[in-house]
Design a protein around this motif. Structure first.
Motif, PDB file in Angstrom:
ATOM      1  N   THR A 219       0.851  -1.190   0.000  1.00 53.91           N
ATOM      2  CA  THR A 219       0.000   0.000   0.000  1.00 53.91           C
ATOM      3  C   THR A 219       0.882   1.234   0.000  1.00 53.91           C
ATOM      4  N   ASP A 220       0.560   2.180  -0.865  1.00 48.43           N
ATOM      5  CA  ASP A 220       1.295   3.447  -0.927  1.00 48.43           C
ATOM      6  C   ASP A 220       0.829   4.332   0.229  1.00 48.43           C
ATOM      7  N   GLY A 221       1.653   4.450   1.261  1.00 49.84           N
ATOM      8  CA  GLY A 221       1.290   5.253   2.416  1.00 49.84           C
ATOM      9  C   GLY A 221       1.081   6.715   2.090  1.00 49.84           C
ATOM     10  N   PHE A 222       1.798   7.209   1.063  1.00 55.34           N
ATOM     11  CA  PHE A 222       1.617   8.605   0.678  1.00 55.34           C
ATOM     12  C   PHE A 222       0.255   8.821   0.018  1.00 55.34           C
ATOM     13  N   MET A 223      -0.192   7.829  -0.750  1.00 57.21           N
ATOM     14  CA  MET A 223      -1.528   7.924  -1.338  1.00 57.21           C
ATOM     15  C   MET A 223      -2.590   7.871  -0.244  1.00 57.21           C
ATOM     16  N   ALA A 224      -2.417   6.975   0.734  1.00 59.64           N
ATOM     17  CA  ALA A 224      -3.379   6.883   1.831  1.00 59.64           C
ATOM     18  C   ALA A 224      -3.433   8.193   2.612  1.00 59.64           C
ATOM     19  N   ALA A 225      -2.261   8.788   2.863  1.00 59.49           N
ATOM     20  CA  ALA A 225      -2.219  10.065   3.584  1.00 59.49           C
ATOM     21  C   ALA A 225      -2.880  11.172   2.763  1.00 59.49           C
ATOM     22  N   LYS A 226      -2.659  11.142   1.453  1.00 65.60           N
ATOM     23  CA  LYS A 226      -3.270  12.138   0.566  1.00 65.60           C
ATOM     24  C   LYS A 226      -4.794  12.052   0.620  1.00 65.60           C
ATOM     25  N   ARG A 227      -5.318  10.829   0.593  1.00 67.52           N
ATOM     26  CA  ARG A 227      -6.776  10.664   0.642  1.00 67.52           C
ATOM     27  C   ARG A 227      -7.343  11.029   2.010  1.00 67.52           C
ATOM     28  N   LEU A 228      -6.603  10.723   3.067  1.00 68.14           N
ATOM     29  CA  LEU A 228      -7.064  11.107   4.395  1.00 68.14           C
ATOM     30  C   LEU A 228      -7.108  12.623   4.522  1.00 68.14           C
ATOM     31  N   ARG A 229      -6.097  13.285   4.007  1.00 75.45           N
ATOM     32  CA  ARG A 229      -6.074  14.755   4.059  1.00 75.45           C
ATOM     33  C   ARG A 229      -7.253  15.351   3.292  1.00 75.45           C
ATOM     34  N   ARG A 230      -7.608  14.729   2.173  1.00 73.80           N
ATOM     35  CA  ARG A 230      -8.726  15.213   1.358  1.00 73.80           C
ATOM     36  C   ARG A 230     -10.069  14.926   2.004  1.00 73.80           C
ATOM     37  N   ASP A 231     -10.250  13.699   2.518  1.00 85.32           N
ATOM     38  CA  ASP A 231     -11.573  13.263   2.969  1.00 85.32           C
ATOM     39  C   ASP A 231     -11.833  13.535   4.451  1.00 85.32           C
ATOM     40  N   ASP A 232     -10.779  13.588   5.247  1.00 80.75           N
ATOM     41  CA  ASP A 232     -10.954  13.779   6.690  1.00 80.75           C
ATOM     42  C   ASP A 232      -9.801  14.632   7.215  1.00 80.75           C
ATOM     43  N   PRO A 233      -9.803  15.921   6.911  1.00 79.81           N
ATOM     44  CA  PRO A 233      -8.674  16.780   7.293  1.00 79.81           C
ATOM     45  C   PRO A 233      -8.425  16.836   8.790  1.00 79.81           C
ATOM     46  N   ASP A 234      -9.472  16.683   9.612  1.00 79.06           N
ATOM     47  CA  ASP A 234      -9.265  16.687  11.055  1.00 79.06           C
ATOM     48  C   ASP A 234      -8.463  15.460  11.494  1.00 79.06           C
ATOM     49  N   ALA A 235      -8.775  14.306  10.919  1.00 77.75           N
ATOM     50  CA  ALA A 235      -8.022  13.095  11.240  1.00 77.75           C
ATOM     51  C   ALA A 235      -6.570  13.225  10.766  1.00 77.75           C
ATOM     52  N   PHE A 236      -6.391  13.749   9.567  1.00 84.98           N
ATOM     53  CA  PHE A 236      -5.043  13.964   9.040  1.00 84.98           C
ATOM     54  C   PHE A 236      -4.251  14.870   9.981  1.00 84.98           C
ATOM     55  N   ASP A 237      -4.868  15.962  10.399  1.00 84.51           N
ATOM     56  CA  ASP A 237      -4.187  16.896  11.295  1.00 84.51           C
ATOM     57  C   ASP A 237      -3.806  16.221  12.599  1.00 84.51           C
TER      58      ASP A 237
END
Length: 376
Positions: A219-237
């Motif tokens: 799994t591309d962790g950078f892709m997962a982080a990118k999608r988390l930042r897009r879909d759930d910015p509070d979780a990403f933060d």
């Protein structure tokens, strides 16, 4: 194209403006002075600085600036004169990382041939550029010997030794001291987040595999982080701001380190992911903070285990995966053995030696970052 230079008014003569076409760049006087390309300032052979930059006058100013299109001539308030080749002040973009984020739709996996990468610099360069771009590369034709990977490792630098030695066996054994040595499936994870520094690249060489199961998961962790930042910015933060701990202890080792599950550079770019359920030990933070963290971690876990983000290659004997341990999450499906042994060999190589080899080969081949971006 005409080049225009001037000392910017209102800056106490501490800033220089350089204009080429519609591109404008500003330089600080101290920045220019400490890089003056003369034998008094920089050693001609090594390019290393001979003066103590921190001892230069804080109020150093420019007293003159001119450009003939090829060189920029500057004089400074300490009496120093410098002549910069124009291109040194208008360089190509730095040889930074080119990352292509991917998911399960990736049609062609980056690949390399062991013998070619061992014998030819261009093949080794292509392998390393693929590793940098995608975070992994699959190598075929690796000798079916215990140290089969080593000749290629030695083309890059030393093998990273750990408390398990150099190259370690990954196979099912009785009384396993680590879950990798069982037949159970392994969730996506990064290796050894309890070390400092964390190993940079994982080399996983297959000598024999299971007849049922035992597929690798990537799994591309950078892709997962990118999608988390897009879909759930509070979780990403939350995952970028909360530092968690990782711990490994056995009879001969006690290893601990900490850091966020998603790590950013000062510009806000994702540069590393950590995830290892087996060894994470979150501190007893305030309950409200933990509530937010657990929800964010769950959201990230849902992404790194999502089938649409996961590749499932199965290594055959003589195949090897090289994986970026700062980016790629890897695991495996459970397996059963009706005969023989599922036997893989694993080693680590550090990031600095790998990057140095890649960038040196790129420079020797005259490959520019611009040309790589065009081919992406």
């Amino acid at each position: 194209m005409d080049v225009f230079v001037e000392i910017i008014p209102g800056t106490h003569a501490r800033q220089l403006r350089v204009v080429e076409g519609n591109r404008e760049t500003r330089f600080h006087a101290l920045w220019l002075r400490e890089r003056s390309p003369d034998a008094e300032t920089l050693d001609p052979r090594t390019g290393q600085r001979l003066i103590e930059a921190a001892a230069l006058p804080q109020d150093l100013a420019l007293t003159g600036a001119a450009c003939d299109g090829e060189t920029v001539d500057l004089t400074f308030s300490d009496g120093h004169r410098a002549r910069f080749p124009w291109r040194d002040l208008h360089p190509a973009p730095p040889a930074g990382a080119i990352h292509e984020h991917w998911d399960a739709s990736l049609a062609i996996m980056p690949s390399a041939d062991f013998s070619q990468a061992l014998e030819r610099d261009d093949a080794l360069s292509e392998m390393l550029e693929g590793l940098e771009r995608y975070g992994f590369v699959k190598v075929s034709g690796v000798p079916l010997t215990l140290d089969g990977m080593m000749p290629l490792v030695e083309r890059l630098g030393p093998l990273r030794r750990t408390n398990w030695g150099g190259i370690a066996d990954v196979k099912s054994i009785a009384d396993a001291y680590d879950l990798t040595m069982t037949q159970r499936g392994l969730e996506p994870h990064t290796d050894n987040p309890y070390r400092d520094p964390i190993p940079g690249y994982i080399w996983l060489h297959c000598l024999s595999n299971a007849d049922s199961g035992g597929d690798s998961t990537l799994t591309d962790g950078f892709m997962a982080a990118k999608r988390l930042r897009r879909d759930d910015p509070d979780a990403f933060d939350c995952l970028t701001r909360t530092s968690t701990r990782f711990r490994y202890v056995d009879d001969d080792a006690h290893l601990e380190s900490e850091g966020p599950l998603i790590e950013l550079d000062p510009r806000g770019k994702v540069i590393r992911v950590r995830y290892n359920n087996r060894t994470e030990r979150i501190p007893p933070l305030p309950p409200e903070q933990l509530e937010r963290y657990y929800a964010a971690r769950r959201a990230f876990f849902a992404l790194i285990t999502a089938p649409e983000l996961t590749l499932t290659p199965k290594l055959a004997p003589g195949e090897m995966l090289i994986m970026d341990n700062y980016r790629l999450l890897h695991g495996r499906t459970a397996f059963r053995l009706s005969q023989g042994v599922r036997h893989l060999r694993q080693g680590y190589v550090d990031r600095d030696t790998t990057a140095s080899r890649r960038l040196t080969l790129r420079r020797q081949a005259g490959i520019s970052l611009h040309s790589l971006e065009e081919s992406a």
